[in-house]
Motif scaffolding. Structure first.
Motif: not given
Length: 649
Positions: A374-395
């Motif tokens: 929700r508060f990401a301002r950089r592409p890498a941070t946004l990609l990381a956040a989406r991966r965390l919420s899409d597959d929290p068990r894998g992370a």
């Protein structure tokens, strides 16, 4: 290959810890014969006395034996071929080597002079490095008299004892080995969860690609039973091969493992052999764990294969995880604060803590990904956040090893009590207990003569009820204040042995032995547990990171086709690890520090600087190892995204 490697590491570590636990019990059993088990006077055939002396700060166990006249025969002690006659001295191989190495006035003169020493066999020793002597005495010798029962003012249970015996069937474990098994068992429990984490992660390596293939088979007409069977057979074969490899590595490395010191020294190889049943049980356990982990992910494939194929069903977590964690944590808090816990109860609570945190971790990762996104301002941070919420068990699987190791690091590093022992002002003292003050004055005169003859510079004083500022603790006796280092102290102990009535002269080592041995065992186990925990965590992170690259090759390829630079993908992978690591590992480390603080508070000591520095070093080394493991899969990411070809996707 990755899954098999993880299974091999897990099986190897579990077998090593089980071997250390059972081996510690065997070593303790090999020492119970030294503490005499009293029998009725009419049945007694001999007198046995246990004493402990120290040389170069190392304990030397001395067992004195004397036949009672007119009684029956006494069986030979373990490790000896016959009951020792008067004047015979049997020593362990390590003590024999030390007797040859040190001058006689530092050690050998404490025992009767003999032309040659007998040898104590392995059956009577806990370790090939143990220092033990068995001395044959006359029934009237002071070493086996009533004074040998232990008359020092210090807690010396397990260091001295005396009784009339008819055999060597004692069950009391001496101080030097009594704590070993319990401490190793604690390490085993602490390492069990990281092994479970690693094996569980191994079962889910390649999960995303496997789900896609199995979903396609389901859509083509395969039944849920068929895909479950396929996955179970594949996972079981991989797990069994890896676990068997780990078991074979354990067998091959037994001679090397036996050289690792713990407590009284190294091990006899057969002490570390757990047997075929335990090997089979560990191999089967790791295989089952890996198989169950692989099969448990197929619920969505079996019920909604189209959603899996379209990746339309994000792996969300529910609030029930947080509720269960809060309830479990409250129960652990109340149970730990309700009073003294038994060892079994403490281990159960520790296992419950690990289990609930394993349940809670994915929920935190899921919420963390949503907040950061929700508060990401950089592409890498946004990609990381989406991966965390899409597959929290894998992370969570990537960081779970280090998160749980953080608790171990926080607890053990801060709980080191070194330097907190009392008696530090007694380092240059040698004490001899006397029956009375009058006898102490006579002993002091003899002591001055003997010390002068031995070339030891010392000031000899007597102690009594009005003087508790020395090793005598207010008891009558003699104190020699020795000038010089360890060699002079050892020479003084040897010289004063002639005036000690039953109880050998003792030093600060004897007085502080109970506390020091407990601290040393905790230190040994904590060092081994920390090292293995971080090794498991690093292996888990590296394997999971590599598997995630292979799992997401399609997503990474599409991102590269869309123009995403490779460095952005790498930064996203690193931040995908750093974000949950900082929050979760920081939390578990703080919990470990708090638990250690409570332990230190109960022991009336404060957190020492050394422990805090060790904790900081553990955190830094663990984080660097984690990042190095993740960086190891960077070439793999470059390979799978190098020149991606456009597809219908």
């Amino acid at each position: 290959m990755l899954a098999a490697g993880a299974a091999a590491v897990g099986a190897f570590v579990m077998l090593v810890m089980i071997a250390a636990t059972s081996g510690a019990g065997i070593r303790a059993d090999h020492t119970t014969w030294r503490t005499p088990d009293a029998v009725p006077a009419k049945r007694a055939t001999a007198v046995q006395a246990l004493a402990t002396t120290y040389v170069r700060h190392e304990p030397v166990t001395v067992v004195s034996l004397a036949r009672l006249p007119g009684r029956g025969t006494t069986p030979a002690p373990p490790g000896l071929s016959a009951f020792p006659e008067k004047g015979e001295v049997y020593v362990s191989p390590a003590l024999a080597a030390l007797l040859r190495e040190l001058p006689a006035n530092q050690l050998a003169d404490r025992f009767p002079k003999v032309t040659s020493y007998g040898t104590i066999g392995a059956a009577g020793l806990a370790s090939p490095d143990e220092l033990v002597a068995v001395v044959g005495r006359a029934p009237g010798d002071p070493a086996v008299s009533a004074a040998a029962e232990g008359s020092t003012p210090w807690f010396d249970e397990g260091q001295s004892a005396r009784a009339e015996i008819s055999g060597f069937s004692g069950t009391q474990k001496p101080l030097l080995t009594g704590l070993d098994k319990g401490m190793v068992l604690l390490g085993l429990v602490l390492l069990a969860m990281p092994v479970v984490v690693l094996s569980s992660a191994a079962g889910r390596l390649g999960a995303a690609r496997r789900e896609q293939r199995l979903a396609a088979l389901r859509l083509a007409g395969a039944t849920p039973r068929q895909i479950l069977t396929m996955t179970a057979v594949e996972a079981a074969a991989v797990g069994a091969a890896g676990a068997l490899t780990g078991a074979l590595a354990y067998v091959a490395l037994l001679p090397v493992l036996a050289e690792v010191p713990y407590g009284v020294g190294g091990w006899y190889t057969d002490q570390l052999w757990v047997g075929l049943p335990w090997c089979a049980a560990v191999v089967a356990g790791v295989t089952v764990l890996l198989t169950v982990s692989a099969v448990s992910m197929l619920r969505q494939v079996a019920t909604a294969p189209l959603g899996v194929a379209q990746e339309a069903n994000p792996r969300r977590t529910r609030w029930i995880r947080f509720a269960l964690f809060a309830v479990a944590l409250l129960y652990i808090w109340q149970s730990a604060g309700s009073g003294e816990l038994s060892s079994r109860q403490a281990l159960v609570l520790l296992g419950l803590f690990y289990g609930t945190f394993w349940l809670f971790g994915p929920w935190v990762v899921d919420r963390l990904g949503r907040i950061v996104g929700r508060f990401a301002r950089r592409p890498a941070t946004l990609l990381a956040a989406r991966r965390l919420s899409d597959d929290p068990r894998g992370a969570w699987r990537t960081v779970s090893g280090l998160v749980l190791a953080g608790f171990v690091a926080g607890f053990f590093s801060v709980s080191q009590l070194g330097g907190q022992l009392g008696g530090s002002d007694y380092g240059n003292q040698v004490a001899v207990v006397s029956p009375s003050a009058a006898e102490a004055r006579h002993t002091a005169t003899e002591a001055r003569t003997l010390l002068d003859r031995a070339g030891v510079t010392a000031t000899v004083t007597t102690g009594g009820a009005d003087d508790s500022g020395n090793l005598l603790g207010g008891n009558p006796g003699v104190i020699a204040h020795v000038v010089g280092g360890t060699e002079r102290i050892d020479a003084a102990v040897t010289a004063l042995t002639a005036v000690a009535a039953g109880t050998p002269p003792y030093t600060e080592d004897y007085a502080t032995a109970p506390d020091r041995i407990a601290i040393d065992r905790v230190s040994d186990v904590s060092t081994a547990t920390l090292a293995l925990s971080f090794a498991l965590a690093t292996a888990s992170a590296g394997l999971t990171a590599a598997a995630n690259v292979l799992d997401r090759r399609r997503v990474y390829g599409l991102l590269r086709l869309a123009g995403t630079p490779l460095r952005v993908l790498n930064r996203a992978r690193v931040r995908e690890t750093v974000l949950p690591l900082v929050v979760l590992a920081g939390g578990t480390t703080a919990m470990g520090v708090y638990g250690s603080y409570q332990l230190n508070k109960a022991a009336d000591v404060t957190i020492n600087t050394t422990g805090a520095l060790q904790l900081a070093a553990c955190v830094v080394v663990g984080a660097l190892a984690m990042f190095a493991a993740i960086a190891g899969s960077r070439p793999l990411l470059r390979k799978v995204t190098d020149g991606p070809a456009p597809t219908a996707d």
